[in-house]
Design a protein around this motif. Structure first.
Motif, PDB file in Angstrom:
ATOM      1  N   THR A   7      34.014  64.160 106.393  1.00 52.98           N
ATOM      2  CA  THR A   7      34.894  63.006 106.552  1.00 52.98           C
ATOM      3  C   THR A   7      34.700  62.372 107.922  1.00 52.98           C
ATOM      4  O   THR A   7      34.346  63.041 108.897  1.00 52.98           O
ATOM      5  N   GLY A   8      34.924  61.064 107.993  1.00 50.36           N
ATOM      6  CA  GLY A   8      34.960  60.328 109.245  1.00 50.36           C
ATOM      7  C   GLY A   8      36.148  59.380 109.204  1.00 50.36           C
ATOM      8  O   GLY A   8      36.749  59.159 108.144  1.00 50.36           O
ATOM      9  N   PHE A   9      36.477  58.821 110.347  1.00 48.54           N
ATOM     10  CA  PHE A   9      37.638  57.938 110.427  1.00 48.54           C
ATOM     11  C   PHE A   9      37.249  56.461 110.361  1.00 48.54           C
ATOM     12  O   PHE A   9      36.151  56.067 110.768  1.00 48.54           O
ATOM     13  N   GLU A  10      38.187  55.672 109.882  1.00 45.89           N
ATOM     14  CA  GLU A  10      38.065  54.227 109.955  1.00 45.89           C
ATOM     15  C   GLU A  10      38.086  53.792 111.417  1.00 45.89           C
ATOM     16  O   GLU A  10      38.482  54.569 112.301  1.00 45.89           O
ATOM     17  N   PRO A  11      37.667  52.559 111.716  1.00 49.53           N
ATOM     18  CA  PRO A  11      37.756  52.061 113.098  1.00 49.53           C
ATOM     19  C   PRO A  11      39.186  52.132 113.619  1.00 49.53           C
ATOM     20  O   PRO A  11      40.150  51.964 112.867  1.00 49.53           O
ATOM     21  N   PHE A  12      39.316  52.388 114.918  1.00 47.35           N
ATOM     22  CA  PHE A  12      40.624  52.564 115.535  1.00 47.35           C
ATOM     23  C   PHE A  12      40.960  51.376 116.423  1.00 47.35           C
ATOM     24  O   PHE A  12      40.169  50.982 117.291  1.00 47.35           O
ATOM     25  N   GLN A  13      42.144  50.804 116.177  1.00 48.15           N
ATOM     26  CA  GLN A  13      42.677  49.695 116.964  1.00 48.15           C
ATOM     27  C   GLN A  13      41.658  48.561 117.113  1.00 48.15           C
ATOM     28  O   GLN A  13      41.248  47.958 116.136  1.00 48.15           O
ATOM     29  N   GLN A  14      41.203  48.279 118.348  1.00 49.85           N
ATOM     30  CA  GLN A  14      40.370  47.096 118.571  1.00 49.85           C
ATOM     31  C   GLN A  14      38.916  47.314 118.189  1.00 49.85           C
ATOM     32  O   GLN A  14      38.148  46.345 118.085  1.00 49.85           O
ATOM     33  N   ASP A  15      38.504  48.548 117.964  1.00 55.22           N
ATOM     34  CA  ASP A  15      37.108  48.797 117.602  1.00 55.22           C
ATOM     35  C   ASP A  15      36.829  48.309 116.184  1.00 55.22           C
ATOM     36  O   ASP A  15      37.687  48.393 115.300  1.00 55.22           O
ATOM     37  N   THR A  16      35.631  47.831 115.977  1.00 54.16           N
ATOM     38  CA  THR A  16      35.216  47.407 114.629  1.00 54.16           C
ATOM     39  C   THR A  16      34.281  48.428 114.002  1.00 54.16           C
ATOM     40  O   THR A  16      33.774  48.206 112.905  1.00 54.16           O
ATOM     41  N   TYR A  17      34.089  49.548 114.685  1.00 55.46           N
ATOM     42  CA  TYR A  17      33.079  50.526 114.294  1.00 55.46           C
ATOM     43  C   TYR A  17      33.556  51.899 114.728  1.00 55.46           C
ATOM     44  O   TYR A  17      34.153  52.050 115.798  1.00 55.46           O
ATOM     45  N   ASN A  18      33.331  52.907 113.892  1.00 53.39           N
ATOM     46  CA  ASN A  18      33.677  54.274 114.276  1.00 53.39           C
ATOM     47  C   ASN A  18      32.465  55.172 114.027  1.00 53.39           C
ATOM     48  O   ASN A  18      32.051  55.354 112.882  1.00 53.39           O
ATOM     49  N   PRO A  19      31.876  55.732 115.085  1.00 56.03           N
ATOM     50  CA  PRO A  19      30.686  56.561 114.924  1.00 56.03           C
ATOM     51  C   PRO A  19      30.900  57.770 114.020  1.00 56.03           C
ATOM     52  O   PRO A  19      29.945  58.254 113.413  1.00 56.03           O
ATOM     53  N   SER A  20      32.133  58.263 113.929  1.00 52.29           N
ATOM     54  CA  SER A  20      32.366  59.413 113.055  1.00 52.29           C
ATOM     55  C   SER A  20      32.107  59.048 111.591  1.00 52.29           C
ATOM     56  O   SER A  20      31.522  59.840 110.830  1.00 52.29           O
ATOM     57  N   TRP A  21      32.523  57.860 111.194  1.00 47.90           N
ATOM     58  CA  TRP A  21      32.269  57.417 109.823  1.00 47.90           C
ATOM     59  C   TRP A  21      30.801  57.051 109.631  1.00 47.90           C
ATOM     60  O   TRP A  21      30.189  57.369 108.610  1.00 47.90           O
ATOM     61  N   VAL A  40      33.544  60.786 103.036  1.00 47.59           N
ATOM     62  CA  VAL A  40      34.814  60.127 102.715  1.00 47.59           C
ATOM     63  C   VAL A  40      35.441  59.631 104.012  1.00 47.59           C
ATOM     64  O   VAL A  40      35.518  60.366 104.998  1.00 47.59           O
ATOM     65  N   GLN A  41      35.873  58.373 103.994  1.00 51.21           N
ATOM     66  CA  GLN A  41      36.533  57.799 105.162  1.00 51.21           C
ATOM     67  C   GLN A  41      38.032  58.071 105.101  1.00 51.21           C
ATOM     68  O   GLN A  41      38.680  57.831 104.081  1.00 51.21           O
ATOM     69  N   LEU A  42      38.580  58.545 106.218  1.00 50.21           N
ATOM     70  CA  LEU A  42      40.017  58.801 106.317  1.00 50.21           C
ATOM     71  C   LEU A  42      40.681  57.708 107.147  1.00 50.21           C
ATOM     72  O   LEU A  42      40.084  57.187 108.094  1.00 50.21           O
ATOM     73  N   PRO A  43      41.926  57.360 106.812  1.00 48.54           N
ATOM     74  CA  PRO A  43      42.667  56.411 107.652  1.00 48.54           C
ATOM     75  C   PRO A  43      43.067  57.066 108.963  1.00 48.54           C
ATOM     76  O   PRO A  43      43.400  58.258 109.003  1.00 48.54           O
ATOM     77  N   CYS A  44      43.032  56.305 110.042  1.00 49.38           N
ATOM     78  CA  CYS A  44      43.478  56.814 111.338  1.00 49.38           C
ATOM     79  C   CYS A  44      44.989  56.616 111.446  1.00 49.38           C
ATOM     80  O   CYS A  44      45.496  55.871 112.291  1.00 49.38           O
ATOM     81  N   VAL A  45      45.676  57.287 110.537  1.00 53.08           N
ATOM     82  CA  VAL A  45      47.129  57.155 110.384  1.00 53.08           C
ATOM     83  C   VAL A  45      47.689  58.548 110.097  1.00 53.08           C
ATOM     84  O   VAL A  45      47.219  59.234 109.184  1.00 53.08           O
ATOM     85  N   PHE A  46      48.674  58.949 110.860  1.00 53.90           N
ATOM     86  CA  PHE A  46      49.218  60.301 110.714  1.00 53.90           C
ATOM     87  C   PHE A  46      49.656  60.587 109.279  1.00 53.90           C
ATOM     88  O   PHE A  46      49.248  61.582 108.684  1.00 53.90           O
ATOM     89  N   ALA A  52      44.924  61.892 102.063  1.00 48.42           N
ATOM     90  CA  ALA A  52      43.589  61.403 101.700  1.00 48.42           C
ATOM     91  C   ALA A  52      42.571  62.530 101.755  1.00 48.42           C
ATOM     92  O   ALA A  52      41.682  62.636 100.891  1.00 48.42           O
ATOM     93  N   LEU A  53      42.672  63.385 102.753  1.00 52.25           N
ATOM     94  CA  LEU A  53      41.770  64.532 102.873  1.00 52.25           C
ATOM     95  C   LEU A  53      41.957  65.495 101.705  1.00 52.25           C
ATOM     96  O   LEU A  53      40.977  65.957 101.110  1.00 52.25           O
ATOM     97  N   ARG A  54      43.194  65.800 101.380  1.00 55.08           N
ATOM     98  CA  ARG A  54      43.457  66.732 100.270  1.00 55.08           C
ATOM     99  C   ARG A  54      42.888  66.187  98.966  1.00 55.08           C
ATOM    100  O   ARG A  54      42.271  66.925  98.180  1.00 55.08           O
ATOM    101  N   SER A  55      43.066  64.886  98.725  1.00 53.59           N
ATOM    102  CA  SER A  55      42.519  64.280  97.511  1.00 53.59           C
ATOM    103  C   SER A  55      40.994  64.396  97.480  1.00 53.59           C
ATOM    104  O   SER A  55      40.400  64.686  96.436  1.00 53.59           O
ATOM    105  N   ALA A  56      40.361  64.196  98.631  1.00 50.32           N
ATOM    106  CA  ALA A  56      38.903  64.288  98.707  1.00 50.32           C
ATOM    107  C   ALA A  56      38.421  65.701  98.427  1.00 50.32           C
ATOM    108  O   ALA A  56      37.409  65.902  97.736  1.00 50.32           O
TER     109      ALA A  56
END
Length: 215
Positions: A7-21, A40-46, A52-56
């Motif tokens: 899994t990787g995360f969606e972009p966070f705040q002002q970034d348009t790109y997340n290297p983990s994803w 699988v991309q996870l939302p950067c939301v608590f 989302a991870l459990r479903s994946a």
């Protein structure tokens, strides 16, 4: 064929790109030999990330799980321990900021990664890619997901292994030029992560070498 969920995360705040994803996608597109990788991309939301991870996990039925996140570190940073607390230094992508809240009420104080973390870090270093063992995944969404993963595996999927790895920023990201944080090309990070996945698939046990810290 060994099934792996990354899994990787969606972009966070002002970034348009997340290297983990981006790295997770590269692993899916070009997996190590003998491994079938699902990214699988996870939302950067608590509140949304662990469901989302459990479903994946339920959908992909992997033999092991590696969650990725972004951190201003030098290289492939393999996390050792997840702690049962959210203490957010800022807002997540839904504007949430939990402070001093347990991730799982009445859950254990901490979980250790069940990956052979020292063996993985050593293998990555031997390939000429910087890697380290980290003793904290922070208290933001990365640690939240790491703890959630290990709790899920401990309580529902004891036959699986899992852990969390932080990857660096890429050279073109704003934080690199603005704050001088370390960086690594995502292709290099993905190559290091391929070594990690290959090592995990080949070894159930870790090596016993000193990799601790005095601070």
């Amino acid at each position: 064929m060994t099934r792996v969920l990354v899994t990787g995360f969606e972009p966070f705040q002002q970034d348009t790109y997340n290297p983990s994803w981006a790295a997770a996608q590269l692993l899916q597109d070009k997996p190590p030999a003998g491994l079938e990788v699902t990214a699988v991309q996870l939302p950067c939301v608590f509140t949304k990330s662990i469901p989302a991870l459990r479903s994946a996990v339920l959908e992909t039925d992997p033999q092991f799980v590696v969650c990725l996140g972004l951190s201003p570190r030098r290289g492939i940073s393999i996390e050792r321990v997840a702690i049962n607390v959210d203490d957010s230094p800022g807002l997540d992508n839904d504007g949430q900021q939990p402070v001093d809240e347990p991730i799982v009420p009445d859950g254990p104080a901490a979980y250790f990664s069940t990956l052979p973390i020292k063996r993985c870090a050593a293998a990555v270093q031997q390939a000429g890619i910087y890697s380290e063992i980290s003793l904290t995944a922070g208290t933001f969404v990365c640690n939240h997901v790491f703890y959630g993963l290990m709790h899920l595996l401990a309580t529902e999927d004891k036959q699986r292994r899992g852990g969390f790895i932080h990857v660096p920023h890429t050279p073109e990201m704003p934080a690199v030029s603005a704050y001088g944080v370390p960086s690594m090309a995502v292709d290099t990070a993905a190559e290091g992560l391929r070594i990690v996945l290959t090592t995990v698939a080949a070894h159930d046990t870790d090596i016993k070498v000193p990799w601790g810290t005095t601070s």
